[in-house]
Design a protein around this motif. Structure first.
Motif, PDB file in Angstrom:
ATOM      1  N   MET A 171       0.850  -1.168   0.000  1.00 53.57           N
ATOM      2  CA  MET A 171       0.000   0.000   0.000  1.00 53.57           C
ATOM      3  C   MET A 171       0.898   1.234   0.000  1.00 53.57           C
ATOM      4  O   MET A 171       1.730   1.414   0.877  1.00 53.57           O
ATOM      5  CB  MET A 171      -0.903  -0.053   1.230  1.00 53.57           C
ATOM      6  N   GLY A 172       0.689   2.062  -1.015  1.00 60.75           N
ATOM      7  CA  GLY A 172       1.512   3.247  -1.150  1.00 60.75           C
ATOM      8  C   GLY A 172       1.020   4.388  -0.288  1.00 60.75           C
ATOM      9  O   GLY A 172      -0.039   4.331   0.336  1.00 60.75           O
ATOM     10  N   ILE A 173       1.800   5.419  -0.258  1.00 60.18           N
ATOM     11  CA  ILE A 173       1.467   6.588   0.563  1.00 60.18           C
ATOM     12  C   ILE A 173       0.228   7.294   0.028  1.00 60.18           C
ATOM     13  O   ILE A 173      -0.564   7.828   0.794  1.00 60.18           O
ATOM     14  CB  ILE A 173       2.685   7.532   0.680  1.00 60.18           C
ATOM     15  N   LYS A 174       0.050   7.269  -1.306  1.00 62.83           N
ATOM     16  CA  LYS A 174      -1.149   7.891  -1.892  1.00 62.83           C
ATOM     17  C   LYS A 174      -2.411   7.168  -1.431  1.00 62.83           C
ATOM     18  O   LYS A 174      -3.417   7.795  -1.102  1.00 62.83           O
ATOM     19  CB  LYS A 174      -1.071   7.875  -3.422  1.00 62.83           C
ATOM     20  N   ASP A 175      -2.354   5.857  -1.399  1.00 64.77           N
ATOM     21  CA  ASP A 175      -3.507   5.071  -0.969  1.00 64.77           C
ATOM     22  C   ASP A 175      -3.829   5.335   0.504  1.00 64.77           C
ATOM     23  O   ASP A 175      -4.996   5.455   0.888  1.00 64.77           O
ATOM     24  CB  ASP A 175      -3.263   3.582  -1.185  1.00 64.77           C
ATOM     25  N   LYS A 176      -2.785   5.434   1.322  1.00 63.45           N
ATOM     26  CA  LYS A 176      -2.999   5.717   2.741  1.00 63.45           C
ATOM     27  C   LYS A 176      -3.609   7.099   2.921  1.00 63.45           C
ATOM     28  O   LYS A 176      -4.514   7.287   3.730  1.00 63.45           O
ATOM     29  CB  LYS A 176      -1.671   5.632   3.510  1.00 63.45           C
ATOM     30  N   LEU A 177      -3.111   8.088   2.174  1.00 64.90           N
ATOM     31  CA  LEU A 177      -3.655   9.442   2.267  1.00 64.90           C
ATOM     32  C   LEU A 177      -5.117   9.478   1.830  1.00 64.90           C
ATOM     33  O   LEU A 177      -5.946  10.140   2.454  1.00 64.90           O
ATOM     34  CB  LEU A 177      -2.826  10.415   1.435  1.00 64.90           C
ATOM     35  N   LYS A 178      -5.429   8.764   0.744  1.00 67.27           N
ATOM     36  CA  LYS A 178      -6.816   8.716   0.269  1.00 67.27           C
ATOM     37  C   LYS A 178      -7.727   8.077   1.321  1.00 67.27           C
ATOM     38  O   LYS A 178      -8.825   8.551   1.587  1.00 67.27           O
ATOM     39  CB  LYS A 178      -6.911   7.939  -1.038  1.00 67.27           C
ATOM     40  N   GLU A 179      -7.237   6.989   1.919  1.00 66.18           N
ATOM     41  CA  GLU A 179      -8.034   6.299   2.925  1.00 66.18           C
ATOM     42  C   GLU A 179      -8.265   7.183   4.147  1.00 66.18           C
ATOM     43  O   GLU A 179      -9.389   7.322   4.638  1.00 66.18           O
ATOM     44  CB  GLU A 179      -7.331   5.011   3.344  1.00 66.18           C
ATOM     45  N   LYS A 180      -7.195   7.818   4.622  1.00 68.69           N
ATOM     46  CA  LYS A 180      -7.306   8.687   5.802  1.00 68.69           C
ATOM     47  C   LYS A 180      -8.195   9.884   5.510  1.00 68.69           C
ATOM     48  O   LYS A 180      -9.014  10.276   6.339  1.00 68.69           O
ATOM     49  CB  LYS A 180      -5.916   9.167   6.256  1.00 68.69           C
ATOM     50  N   SER A 181      -8.031  10.472   4.330  1.00 69.68           N
ATOM     51  CA  SER A 181      -8.834  11.644   4.009  1.00 69.68           C
ATOM     52  C   SER A 181     -10.309  11.284   3.854  1.00 69.68           C
ATOM     53  O   SER A 181     -11.187  12.045   4.265  1.00 69.68           O
ATOM     54  CB  SER A 181      -8.317  12.335   2.745  1.00 69.68           C
ATOM     55  N   SER A 182     -10.586  10.103   3.286  1.00 65.33           N
ATOM     56  CA  SER A 182     -11.985   9.694   3.166  1.00 65.33           C
ATOM     57  C   SER A 182     -12.586   9.412   4.538  1.00 65.33           C
ATOM     58  O   SER A 182     -13.751   9.734   4.793  1.00 65.33           O
ATOM     59  CB  SER A 182     -12.123   8.480   2.254  1.00 65.33           C
ATOM     60  N   ARG A 183     -11.799   8.836   5.467  1.00 64.62           N
ATOM     61  CA  ARG A 183     -12.289   8.614   6.825  1.00 64.62           C
ATOM     62  C   ARG A 183     -12.551   9.935   7.534  1.00 64.62           C
ATOM     63  O   ARG A 183     -13.571  10.097   8.213  1.00 64.62           O
ATOM     64  CB  ARG A 183     -11.283   7.782   7.630  1.00 64.62           C
ATOM     65  N   LEU A 184     -11.656  10.893   7.367  1.00 67.28           N
ATOM     66  CA  LEU A 184     -11.854  12.213   7.966  1.00 67.28           C
ATOM     67  C   LEU A 184     -13.085  12.898   7.383  1.00 67.28           C
ATOM     68  O   LEU A 184     -13.844  13.551   8.099  1.00 67.28           O
ATOM     69  CB  LEU A 184     -10.617  13.088   7.757  1.00 67.28           C
ATOM     70  N   LEU A 185     -13.269  12.751   6.090  1.00 68.18           N
ATOM     71  CA  LEU A 185     -14.437  13.336   5.438  1.00 68.18           C
ATOM     72  C   LEU A 185     -15.723  12.715   5.976  1.00 68.18           C
ATOM     73  O   LEU A 185     -16.698  13.422   6.237  1.00 68.18           O
ATOM     74  CB  LEU A 185     -14.345  13.143   3.922  1.00 68.18           C
ATOM     75  N   ASN A 186     -15.723  11.404   6.164  1.00 66.99           N
ATOM     76  CA  ASN A 186     -16.896  10.730   6.726  1.00 66.99           C
ATOM     77  C   ASN A 186     -17.183  11.191   8.150  1.00 66.99           C
ATOM     78  O   ASN A 186     -18.330  11.444   8.520  1.00 66.99           O
ATOM     79  CB  ASN A 186     -16.715   9.213   6.702  1.00 66.99           C
ATOM     80  N   ILE A 187     -16.147  11.324   8.951  1.00 61.55           N
ATOM     81  CA  ILE A 187     -16.312  11.785  10.335  1.00 61.55           C
ATOM     82  C   ILE A 187     -16.850  13.212  10.349  1.00 61.55           C
ATOM     83  O   ILE A 187     -17.778  13.532  11.097  1.00 61.55           O
ATOM     84  CB  ILE A 187     -14.981  11.684  11.115  1.00 61.55           C
ATOM     85  N   ALA A 188     -16.283  14.075   9.520  1.00 59.75           N
ATOM     86  CA  ALA A 188     -16.746  15.464   9.447  1.00 59.75           C
ATOM     87  C   ALA A 188     -18.191  15.525   8.970  1.00 59.75           C
ATOM     88  O   ALA A 188     -18.993  16.314   9.483  1.00 59.75           O
ATOM     89  CB  ALA A 188     -15.843  16.267   8.519  1.00 59.75           C
ATOM     90  N   SER A 189     -18.523  14.695   8.016  1.00 62.00           N
ATOM     91  CA  SER A 189     -19.888  14.657   7.496  1.00 62.00           C
ATOM     92  C   SER A 189     -20.874  14.213   8.574  1.00 62.00           C
ATOM     93  O   SER A 189     -21.946  14.797   8.729  1.00 62.00           O
ATOM     94  CB  SER A 189     -19.958  13.720   6.300  1.00 62.00           C
ATOM     95  N   GLU A 190     -20.506  13.180   9.330  1.00 62.53           N
ATOM     96  CA  GLU A 190     -21.371  12.704  10.408  1.00 62.53           C
ATOM     97  C   GLU A 190     -21.560  13.777  11.472  1.00 62.53           C
ATOM     98  O   GLU A 190     -22.670  13.986  11.960  1.00 62.53           O
ATOM     99  CB  GLU A 190     -20.787  11.449  11.040  1.00 62.53           C
ATOM    100  N   ASN A 191     -20.485  14.460  11.853  1.00 64.35           N
ATOM    101  CA  ASN A 191     -20.585  15.508  12.873  1.00 64.35           C
ATOM    102  C   ASN A 191     -21.418  16.680  12.381  1.00 64.35           C
ATOM    103  O   ASN A 191     -22.164  17.279  13.150  1.00 64.35           O
ATOM    104  CB  ASN A 191     -19.193  15.972  13.294  1.00 64.35           C
TER     105      ASN A 191
END
Length: 104
Positions: free
Chosen positions: A1-21
Motif C-alpha cells: 500500500m503506497g502513501i497515496k492510498d494511505k492518504l486517500k483512505e485517511k482523508s476519506s475517513r476524515l471526510l466521513n467523520i466530518a460529514s457525520e458531525n
C-alpha cells in the motif's frame, strides 16, 4: 500500500467523520425542539388532568364514574382550554412588548 492510498483512505475517513458531525450538528436543533414540544405536551397534560380532577370534584364525581374514553374526551377538552389560554396570553404579551394595547 503506497502513501497515496494511505492518504486517500485517511482523508476519506476524515471526510466521513466530518460529514457525520455536521449532520449531527444540524439535527441537534430539530431533536431539541422535539424534546421541548414533548415536555410542553407533558406539562399541559398534567395541568389538564388536575383541571379534570377539579371539575369532577365540583360535580361530586370520580374517575370511576366514567369510562376511559369519556375521561380522555374530558382531558382533551381541558388540554384545548389550556392551549387556548396560553395562546391568548402569548398574544397579549407580544402586543404589550410592542407597545400595543388593543385589549386594554
Amino acid at each position: 500500500m503506497g502513501i497515496k492510498d494511505k492518504l486517500k483512505e485517511k482523508s476519506s475517513r476524515l471526510l466521513n467523520i466530518a460529514s457525520e458531525n455536521t449532520t449531527k450538528a444540524f439535527d441537534y436543533p430539530k431533536i431539541k425542539s422535539q424534546q421541548v414540544k414533548e415536555a410542553i405536551k407533558l406539562k399541559v397534560r398534567e395541568k389538564a388532568i388536575l383541571a379534570t380532577k377539579a371539575r369532577l370534584v365540583e360535580n361530586h364525581k370520580s374517575f370511576d364514574d366514567f369510562s376511559d374514553d369519556e375521561l380522555e374526551i374530558i382531558i382533551a377538552d381541558e388540554e384545548r382550554k389550556i392551549m387556548d389560554d396560553l395562546k391568548t396570553k402569548s398574544l397579549v404579551v407580544a402586543l404589550a412588548a410592542l407597545g400595543l394595547n388593543f385589549f386594554i
